[in-house]
Each structure stands twice: as structure tokens, then as C-alpha cells.
Scaffold this motif. Structure first.
Motif, PDB file in Angstrom:
ATOM      1  N   PHE C  23      -1.908   6.495   7.801  1.00 49.15           N
ATOM      2  CA  PHE C  23      -0.766   5.959   7.060  1.00 49.15           C
ATOM      3  C   PHE C  23       0.519   6.001   7.878  1.00 49.15           C
ATOM      4  O   PHE C  23       1.599   5.818   7.346  1.00 49.15           O
ATOM      5  CB  PHE C  23      -0.586   6.754   5.757  1.00 49.15           C
ATOM      6  CG  PHE C  23      -1.803   6.739   4.895  1.00 49.15           C
ATOM      7  CD1 PHE C  23      -2.097   5.639   4.104  1.00 49.15           C
ATOM      8  CD2 PHE C  23      -2.692   7.809   4.896  1.00 49.15           C
ATOM      9  CE1 PHE C  23      -3.233   5.613   3.317  1.00 49.15           C
ATOM     10  CE2 PHE C  23      -3.836   7.788   4.115  1.00 49.15           C
ATOM     11  CZ  PHE C  23      -4.102   6.681   3.321  1.00 49.15           C
ATOM     12  N   ALA C  25       2.051   4.037   9.827  1.00 48.99           N
ATOM     13  CA  ALA C  25       2.966   2.897   9.708  1.00 48.99           C
ATOM     14  C   ALA C  25       3.713   2.931   8.370  1.00 48.99           C
ATOM     15  O   ALA C  25       4.845   2.470   8.278  1.00 48.99           O
ATOM     16  CB  ALA C  25       2.192   1.589   9.844  1.00 48.99           C
ATOM     17  N   LEU C  26       3.072   3.489   7.333  1.00 54.81           N
ATOM     18  CA  LEU C  26       3.748   3.542   6.037  1.00 54.81           C
ATOM     19  C   LEU C  26       4.849   4.595   6.030  1.00 54.81           C
ATOM     20  O   LEU C  26       5.773   4.539   5.221  1.00 54.81           O
ATOM     21  CB  LEU C  26       2.736   3.820   4.922  1.00 54.81           C
ATOM     22  CG  LEU C  26       1.691   2.727   4.705  1.00 54.81           C
ATOM     23  CD1 LEU C  26       0.808   3.069   3.509  1.00 54.81           C
ATOM     24  CD2 LEU C  26       2.351   1.374   4.498  1.00 54.81           C
ATOM     25  N   THR C  29       7.748   2.695   8.147  1.00 56.98           N
ATOM     26  CA  THR C  29       8.297   1.432   7.610  1.00 56.98           C
ATOM     27  C   THR C  29       9.689   1.593   6.970  1.00 56.98           C
ATOM     28  O   THR C  29      10.601   0.828   7.291  1.00 56.98           O
ATOM     29  CB  THR C  29       7.310   0.804   6.611  1.00 56.98           C
ATOM     30  OG1 THR C  29       6.159   0.407   7.346  1.00 56.98           O
ATOM     31  CG2 THR C  29       7.908  -0.406   5.916  1.00 56.98           C
ATOM     32  N   ALA C  60       3.913  -3.210   9.940  1.00 52.28           N
ATOM     33  CA  ALA C  60       2.975  -2.218   9.400  1.00 52.28           C
ATOM     34  C   ALA C  60       1.597  -2.838   9.212  1.00 52.28           C
ATOM     35  O   ALA C  60       0.563  -2.249   9.556  1.00 52.28           O
ATOM     36  CB  ALA C  60       3.494  -1.672   8.079  1.00 52.28           C
ATOM     37  N   LEU C  61       1.597  -4.068   8.675  1.00 55.65           N
ATOM     38  CA  LEU C  61       0.330  -4.786   8.450  1.00 55.65           C
ATOM     39  C   LEU C  61      -0.426  -4.921   9.771  1.00 55.65           C
ATOM     40  O   LEU C  61      -1.622  -4.618   9.870  1.00 55.65           O
ATOM     41  CB  LEU C  61       0.663  -6.165   7.874  1.00 55.65           C
ATOM     42  CG  LEU C  61      -0.487  -7.070   7.469  1.00 55.65           C
ATOM     43  CD1 LEU C  61      -1.159  -6.510   6.237  1.00 55.65           C
ATOM     44  CD2 LEU C  61       0.016  -8.484   7.169  1.00 55.65           C
ATOM     45  N   MET C  64      -1.443  -1.289  11.360  1.00 51.92           N
ATOM     46  CA  MET C  64      -2.545  -0.594  10.681  1.00 51.92           C
ATOM     47  C   MET C  64      -3.874  -1.317  10.898  1.00 51.92           C
ATOM     48  O   MET C  64      -4.900  -0.678  11.118  1.00 51.92           O
ATOM     49  CB  MET C  64      -2.248  -0.443   9.188  1.00 51.92           C
ATOM     50  CG  MET C  64      -1.228   0.672   8.931  1.00 51.92           C
ATOM     51  SD  MET C  64      -0.790   0.868   7.200  1.00 51.92           S
ATOM     52  CE  MET C  64      -2.284   1.592   6.525  1.00 51.92           C
ATOM     53  N   SER C  65      -3.835  -2.643  10.860  1.00 52.18           N
ATOM     54  CA  SER C  65      -5.085  -3.381  11.082  1.00 52.18           C
ATOM     55  C   SER C  65      -5.578  -3.177  12.509  1.00 52.18           C
ATOM     56  O   SER C  65      -6.766  -2.975  12.756  1.00 52.18           O
ATOM     57  CB  SER C  65      -4.880  -4.865  10.836  1.00 52.18           C
ATOM     58  OG  SER C  65      -4.252  -5.056   9.611  1.00 52.18           O
ATOM     59  N   THR C 104      -6.090  -3.157   5.423  1.00 51.61           N
ATOM     60  CA  THR C 104      -5.103  -4.223   5.329  1.00 51.61           C
ATOM     61  C   THR C 104      -4.457  -4.215   3.948  1.00 51.61           C
ATOM     62  O   THR C 104      -3.241  -4.371   3.804  1.00 51.61           O
ATOM     63  CB  THR C 104      -5.773  -5.585   5.599  1.00 51.61           C
ATOM     64  OG1 THR C 104      -6.666  -5.444   6.705  1.00 51.61           O
ATOM     65  CG2 THR C 104      -4.752  -6.627   5.963  1.00 51.61           C
ATOM     66  N   SER C 107      -2.046  -1.461   3.642  1.00 55.74           N
ATOM     67  CA  SER C 107      -0.829  -1.685   4.418  1.00 55.74           C
ATOM     68  C   SER C 107       0.172  -2.565   3.675  1.00 55.74           C
ATOM     69  O   SER C 107       1.351  -2.597   4.021  1.00 55.74           O
ATOM     70  CB  SER C 107      -1.172  -2.301   5.778  1.00 55.74           C
ATOM     71  OG  SER C 107      -1.582  -3.632   5.622  1.00 55.74           O
ATOM     72  N   ALA C 110       3.571  -1.419   2.450  1.00 58.27           N
ATOM     73  CA  ALA C 110       4.761  -1.498   3.285  1.00 58.27           C
ATOM     74  C   ALA C 110       5.744  -2.550   2.760  1.00 58.27           C
ATOM     75  O   ALA C 110       6.957  -2.388   2.889  1.00 58.27           O
ATOM     76  CB  ALA C 110       4.369  -1.811   4.727  1.00 58.27           C
TER      77      ALA C 110
END
Lengths: 333, 244, 256
Positions: C23, C25-26, C29, C60-61, C64-65, C104, C107, C110
């Protein structure tokens, strides 16, 4: 239905190694294992046991030759073979440590096409059966090695497969866990399943297997029932003397050297400095055994046994190594 | 960790793109001044990002199971952990310098040999004095190693937000400005901007340097105390494993 | 097939539980939203607020992907469970896409985070004048992201050295994907390749959907996002087939 659970015909597998060379992992292996029963595949590390397992499990293609599971070709009928097999690769790896035992099994139920409801019930049943019912909701990372191994087995059983591949399932287990595990395998045999078991552990093979197959350097060295392969060593008895260090071995050899020449000539004496044991292979003739036993007892040794050769000794003789692959023992006679 | 190829293509390439990304925001603002401001900020920030890898690498000691042995060893724990992650410094200094002096001219950030020399010294000092800031975060994260990457990223992004990297510190309320004054980066970056824009000399750099060294020393003392405290608490509550 | 996708999805969500790294990136963000917003506020460019809110969400999308793609197959291999997965009757590709899809979907949180931070810092919630287009674009972007993450999963496995550069794939694509600075502002030699990246179409459409002005050619542009995504699925299917065949013939996943 075919009479054979697993059939290998001229199975060959090579691997490319650096420098363009090829390593031969399996060399024209022929093997037919009947349905039901526990079949042992014995050999040192790198002998080709795991390669055989992988080919049967459909994760590796043979270079040439054929492999069939219950009559279905592993290359052409992959989907059918996968539905017939349960696979348990040994060691601690292969489980999702951060998930609970229940979640692990539910995932594998789904991977075998089960719906969520039946999958959950199946997982619960298997956990109960393997003595993990009370730990169903615990994370796998908190499990002991023995518990993980039982969970591995449960995973292999999710699809209720008629054929099970167990690749060194008891490696690194403590003795109590290993004994419990063997009980479970015996139960599986009683249910009429076919189990292919690869192992290093000769006692385990002797206790569990209906047939054993020795393999080394990709070649089969012998196959048959444990009694049959023990017979391959010839008609002999082995006298084992414990607590024999190097000095005592020298003394004892001296004592045996004083036996009548026709008796002494027929003895094979081997000292294992690591185990502090001296083994004497003798022909199965009462007077020879009696002469050797009384000489040994007279020399003050009381930890003495005489028995037909064990599977471990067959292994040692066939492969020249012990189960860990180290060359052991030295001729002193 | 790095080979010359992975460092150049992987790490340096990534950082240069990150710096360029922020420089391009100036394009969006249609303001050449903003391009330079954002570019310099990110270029200097690059070495800070890398020093903050110390947050993660300090916990590797715990993950590899050697922390228990270190605590049990006769010496103090903190010097070992302070020395444990210095490998990030040369890489960080190199990345920042290549961005600032190599890529800079393409974004309108020009240097004279003399201002570049002063700028380079300030970059080195920024990396050295921000390192103990990262170590202080690392000492906290030792208690919960699985948070290492989150802590490292969140803390360096917070630093980026308030120290004048993307917006002048005066943008923020007073109390945030006060916090920013505690960061060596704030002073190093301001001095680098002065040197680049108005060719300020060694005296400007010297004043900033003195402040940065003082702050760096304070952060080092804090990090050492935090490491020592960690070892003491670990012994008390049994959270230090020999086999973590 | 559907069941395998669902199982992969559920499995991935369980695997992510209690592992903050998934997480990451979350966590960043909201901070990145603040970074971009304050840059625009400091320059008195409140008109760019939508840019500042959308960019961190798209980043973030992507991150995370990309991370999932890089980790999934290799993680299964390191965990020792890859062989059992390959030997299971469920199609591996379905499980893989189920797992990537789960990440995805997560994410997308975000977008909510960035929107909330935007509200907090500007004092007013950001309006969405074209909500239908916004939702459709997010859906198409999620679809395409999953497809291309599948491509990357295979590339990371087939060429193990590519994993070294996994982190480097972020900012070049943030530039080429026009997540903050529209690709039309990039030099010509960059804007052309940028049009091959679905993210650049998504980012433009999302920005337009948050702008009160009527959106030009919305349907066609949406179709391009979806089509570039479909190309990702086709390519990843081909690569995955190749990867799995390679495992079975050589016994090894990666090229040396």
C-alpha cells in the motif's frame, strides 16, 4: 482403467548448462507402478527423483520418452493428469505464510475448480483429518515444520486425487512429527490411493513402501518390494557391533584374523568411524555366524546384532554412498 | 546492490527523470523561473531521497538476524548502525551532482566553475547532514521493520514538502517554517539557490555550512540516543530475536 | 475461468493484508497531492487544481500495478508455490489477472485520497462536471492498466535483469503518460511516443471530465484507451504462453 498408476517409458530428460553442454538428468527410465500402494523412489540428491516428480506433475516436459498417469499422457492430456494428481513438494516452502491454514486450503480448492462453499467444507474436513482443526485460523508462519508439512499434505489432497506425489515430505521433521506423518500416509494407502514417495530416509521407506526403486545419476538401479531388493545383496547376514572406535576396530580385526582361514576369507569387515560401528558381512551359515559372534563376544563387545541387510545397506551397496550422498565407511578387512 | 550498469541506467536514469518531471511542471506554469526553482529543488532532493534509504537498510540488520548478535557484542550499537548505511551517500551525492551540473543547463540552470564548486560542496554537506535525520527515522522503524519502506517514503516526501524543495518555506504557516528550520536541507538548498542565482560566494556557503553541521550533529546525537534506547527496550521486552 | 479470476482476486487481497509495502503508493498519494497542489497555489494557478489531484492518483495506479506485476510471478517462485500453481487445473493466466486486477482496484482508493486532500487544501470539494465520462475513463484505465501489468509480469520473469529497472519505469512513464503535464506540452519527439501509452489518453480524458467545458470526441478517445488496453492483453497472453512453455521445456523461468 489401466493397471498402472504411473508408467514411465524410456523417459529421458536433459538440461542445458552454461557453455552449451548438456546435463543428463534422466536416462531412459522405465518404471511401472501399480495402482494403490506406496511406492518409494530412493536416491541421493541430484539423482533425478525430483525431475521424475516434476515431469509426472506436468510442470516439466520430458526430452523424450513417455510418462502416463492412470493411462493418461502427461504431455498430451495435461488437463486430465492435473485433475488426477495431488502434489506435495517437500520442505517448508510452498505455503503462503501470511495466510491462515484455512485460507491456504481455500485458495487451492479454488485452483482445483471448487466453489467457495464446498471448498470451505473440504478445507475444514482436511484440517480436521490432519490434526490441524484447532489451528485453522492461525497464520502458517506460526506453524512448526511438522504442522506445515501436514498442511502441505492437506493441500495435495484438496481435489481428492487418486494419485499423490510426495517429494521428500518428511525432510527436516522431528521424529514425532515424522511418525505421525507416516501414519497418515499409511491411511492414504488404506483408502486405495497410489502414493509416489521420494525420500532419503531408508527407515521410512522400509516402514511405508510396498515397492522401492533406487535411482542414481538418472538411471534406475533396481526396483521391487523391500524384501526383494534386500535379496539383491545376496544371501548374507550382517553383524553390527556398536561403540567401536578406530583402536577397537583394529583390535577386533585382529581377533577376527585369528579365526580359521576358511571362515576369515568369507568375512567382509567395514568400520564406520562416524557412527562408531563395525559391520561384518557373513554368509548365512550357522557355524560361520556362530564362530564370528562368539569371537566378538569374547573380545568384550556386547552391543552386537545380527540381521539381514536393511534397505539402508542395500542403498549403500548399490550407490556406494549413504542417503546424504557422502561416501562412508572404509574397508578394514 | 548496484553494478555500474544498473546504477547508471536504473537508478541515475530514474532520478534524472524524476528531476525532469518536476522541471516540466514549470512548463505547465509557463514560467522559466518556476522551471529552475523546481529543477534545483528536486536535484538536491535526489541525494536526500537516497540517504533515506538508510531507513530501510538499517532494518535489514534486523531482518538478517544479526541485530541480536550486535546487541550482544561488547561495543555500543549505535556506531555500527550509523556506519551501516553510509554506502548510500556517495551514490546520492553523485546523482544530485549529475542532475544539478549535467542536466541543469538543459533546464536553464547554468553554472560557473566557481559557483559549481561551491554548489558541489553544499550538496556533499547536505547529504552528510541529512543522513542522521534518516537514521533517527530508522531508529523508530527498527521497532516495526515491516514499515521500513512506507516510513522512508513518507518521511522524505514530508521533508520535500516543507523544506523549500517545491515551494518556498514562506508559503507555510509559521510553525511549519520553524520545523523546516530544523532540517539541514532547508539551509543547504537555500544556499545552493543563492549561489546559482546570484553567484553568492563562499561566505554565504560558509554560514549555511556552519548551521548545517550544527544541526547535523544534533540529529546524530538524537539518532545515537534512539538506537541506544531501542537496544535497551528490546532487551527489556524481549523483542530482539537472534533469529528474526 | 471466472472462478479462477475471482479466486486470484480474493487471494491477492488476503496476501496484501498486514503488508504495508503493498500500500506504499496509498501512503504517499496524499503527500504528493499536497506537493503538487502547493506548487500551483504558490504560483497562484488555482485553475490547475484538477491536474494536481489527478496526477498522484494516476501515479499510484501505475506504481501499484507495476510493483505487483514485478513481484507476483517471482514471489510465487521464491515461495516455492509456483510449480503447484502451474500444475493446478485452474488456468494460470486467469489467476494472474485476478491478482493484478485486485491490486489495480485497491489502487483506485488513491483517487478518493487525492480528492479529499484537494478538498482539504483548497477548502472546496473538486466538482466533477462529467461524472459518467469520469467513471468510464477510470474503468477503461483500470482495464488497460491490468492488461499492461500482465505484459510487465512476463517481461520481468523472462528477462530477470529487467527487474533491476522495475523502479526506473515509474517517472519516464509519468512523463510519457502525461499524468501531470499534458503530453501536448512536451517536445514533439516525445509527444509522439507518448501517444502510444494509454495513460496519456486516460490522463487527458480525466482532466477533461473534471473541466466544465464540453468534451470533444469523448467516445473515440475512450475507445482508444480500451483498445490500447486490449493490445496489452493480447501481448501478455502471448508472452505468458511463451513463459509457461519455457518453464516446462527448460525447467527454468528466466533467461540466465
Amino acid at each position: 482403467m489401466t493397471a498402472y498408476a504411473i508408467e514411465l517409458q524410456s523417459l529421458r530428460r536433459t538440461f542445458d548448462v552454461r557453455g552449451g553442454a548438456q546435463r543428463l538428468a534422466l536416462d531412459r527410465v522405465d518404471l511401472s507402478l501399480p495402482t494403490s500402494g506406496v511406492h518409494g523412489l530412493l536416491g541421493p540428491n541430484g539423482a533425478g527423483k525430483t525431475t521424475i516428480c516434476k515431469i509426472i506433475a506436468t510442470v516439466l516436459l520430458p526430452t523424450s520418452g513417455r510418462a502416463r498417469v492412470l493411462g493418461h499422457d502427461v504431455v498430451r492430456e495435461t488437463a486430465t493428469v492435473r485433475s488426477l494428481l495431488g502434489i506435495v513438494f517437500g520442505g517448508e516452502r510452498g505455503l503462503y505464510e501470511r495466510l491462515t491454514a484455512m485460507e491456504n486450503l481455500q485458495f487451492w480448492c479454488a485452483m482445483h475448480g471448487m466453489r467457495a462453499g464446498p471448498g470451505r467444507r473440504r478445507a475444514q474436513d482436511l484440517l480436521e483429518r490432519l490434526g490441524l482443526g484447532s489451528r485453522a485460523q492461525h497464520r502458517v508462519e506460526t506453524f512448526s515444520r511438522g504442522m506445515k508439512q501436514r498442511l502441505h499434505l492437506a493441500r495435495g489432497l484438496v481435489s481428492d486425487p487418486p494419485v499423490l506425489l510426495l517429494d521428500e515430505p518428511t525432510v527436516g521433521m522431528d521424529p514425532v512429527s515424522a511418525r505421525d506423518f507416516r501414519t497418515v500416509i499409511a491411511d492414504l494407502r488404506a483408502e486405495g490411493r497410489t502414493v509416489l514417495l521420494t525420500t532419503h530416509d531408508m527407515d521410512e521407506a522400509q516402514a511405508l513402501c510396498d515397492s522401492v526403486t533406487f535411482i542414481d545419476n538418472g538411471r534406475l538401479l533396481g526396483t521391487g518390494s523391500p524384501a526383494h531388493v534386500r535379496g539383491m545383496l545376496g544371501n548374507s547376514r550382517r553383524i553390527m557391533i556398536d561403540d567401536v572406535d578406530a583402536a577397537a576396530a583394529g583390535d577386533l580385526t585382529g581377533v577376527l584374523d585369528r579365526l580359521p582361514a576358511h571362515v576369515r576369507a568369507r568375512l567382509q569387515i567395514r568400520h564406520d568411524p562416524a557412527d562408531h560401528t563395525l559391520s561384518i558381512e557373513v554368509p548365512t551359515e550357522t557355524h560361520v555366524i556362530a564362530a564370528v559372534m562368539s569371537a566378538v563376544l569374547a573380545a568384550g563387545h556386547t552391543a552386537v546384532s545380527a540381521a539381514p541387510p536393511s534397505l539402508g545397506e542395500v542403498y549403500l551397496t548399490l550407490l556406494g554412498t549413504d542417503a546424504q550422498g557422502a561416501r562412508r565407511g572404509m574397508e578394514v578387512g | 546492490m548496484y553494478t555500474p550498469v544498473t546504477w547508471t541506467v536504473g537508478w541515475l536514469g530514474r532520478i534524472l527523470m524524476q528531476v525532469a518531471f518536476f522541471g516540466l511542471i514549470g512548463l505547465l506554469l509557463q514560467d522559466p523561473e518556476a522551471v529552475r526553482y523546481l529543477f534545483i529543488g528536486q536535484a538536491v532532493m535526489a541525494c536526500v531521497v537516497e540517504t533515506f534509504m538508510a531507513v530501510a537498510s538499517t532494518t535489514w540488520e534486523r531482518l538478517s538476524g544479526t541485530l541480536g548478535l550486535l546487541v550482544a557484542a561488547p561495543g555500543a550499537l549505535w556506531p555500527v548502525l550509523v556506519g551501516r548505511s553510509v554506502q548510500w551517500l556517495p551514490s546520492g551525492i553523485a546523482t544530485s551532482s549529475i542532475a544539478l551540473f549535467g542536466l541543469g543547463p538543459a533546464f536553464g540552470v547554468r553554472w560557473h566553475p566557481s559557483t559549481a564548486a561551491i554548489g558541489l560542496c553544499l550538496v556533499v554537506l547536505t547529504a552528510l547532514t541529512m543522513y542522521p535525520v534518516a537514521l533517527s527515522v530508522a531508529a523508530l522503524v527498527l521497532r516495526g521493520p515491516r514499515w521500513r519502506n512506507v516510513a522512508s517514503n513518507v518521511s522524505h516526501t514530508l521533508v520535500m514538502l516543507i523544506t523549500g524543495v517545491t515551494v518556498p518555506t514562506t508559503f507555510w504557516p509559521d510553525w511549519v517554517q520553524d520545523l523546516a528550520l530544523g532540517m539541514p536541507l532547508t539551509h543547504g538548498l537555500a544556499a545552493i539557490r543563492d549561489v546559482q542565482e546570484s553567484a553568492a560566494g563562499w561566505d554565504r556557503a560558509g554560514a549555511a555550512a556552519a548551521l548545517m553541521v550544527g544541526l547535523g550533529a544534533c540529529w546524530l546525537a538524537l539518532a545515537a540516543a534512539a538506537f541506544t534506547l531501542f537496544a535497551r527496550m528490546g532487551r527489556a521486552d524481549g523483542s530482539i530475536d537472534l533469529r528474526d | 475461468m471466472i472462478r479462477a479470476i475471482g479466486a486470484g482476486c480474493a487471494h491477492q487481497l488476503r496476501m496484501m493484508r498486514g503488508t504495508p509495502d503493498w500500500f506504499l503508493a496509498l501512503f504517499t498519494t496524499p503527500l504528493l497531492t499536497a506537493v503538487f497542489l502547493t506548487i500551483f497555489q504558490a504560483s497562484a494557478r488555482q485553475d490547475l487544481t484538477t491536474y494536481a489531484v489527478l496526477a498522484p492518483a494516476l501515479m499510484a495506479l501505475w506504481t501499484m500495478s507495476l510493483q505487483t506485476a514485478g513481484e507476483l510471478i517471482s514471489q510465487e517462485r521464491e515461495n516455492g508455490s509456483l510449480e503447484a500453481l502451474l500444475a493446478a487445473p485452474a488456468p494460470f493466466a486467469a489467476v494472474l489477472f485476478g491478482r493484478i486486477g485486485a491490486v489495480t482496484l485497491v489502487s483506485l482508493v488513491a483517487f478518493v485520497e487525492a480528492w479529499l486532500v484537494g478538498w482539504l487544501l483548497t477548502g472546496a470539494p473538486l466538482p466533477v462536471p462529467h461524472p459518467v465520462l469520469f467513471v468510464l475513463t477510470v474503468a477503461a484505465t483500470t482495464w488497460s492498466m491490468t492488461g499492461w501489468a500482465g505484459v510487465m509480469a512476463c517481461v520481468f520473469v523472462l528477462a530477470r535483469s529487467a527487474r533491476t529497472f522495475q523502479n526506473s519505469l515509474s517517472y519516464p512513464f509519468f512523463v510519457l503518460g502525461g499524468v501531470l503535464v499534458p503530453v501536448t506540452l512536451l517536445p514533439d519527439w516525445l509527444s509522439w511516443p507518448a501517444r502510444a501509452v494509454f495513460l496519456s489518453w486516460s490522463a487527458d480524458l480525466l482532466r477533461d471530465s473534471l473541466d466544465a467545458a464540453p468534451v470533444v470526441m469523448a467516445g473515440g478517445r475512450l475507445l482508444i484507451v480500451a483498445a490500447l488496453g486490449a493490445a496489452g492483453y493480447v501481448l501478455s497472453h502471448a508472452l505468458l504462453t511463451r513463459t509457461l512453455r519455457r518453464v516446462r521445456t527448460t525447467g527454468r523461468l528466466a533467461h540466465a
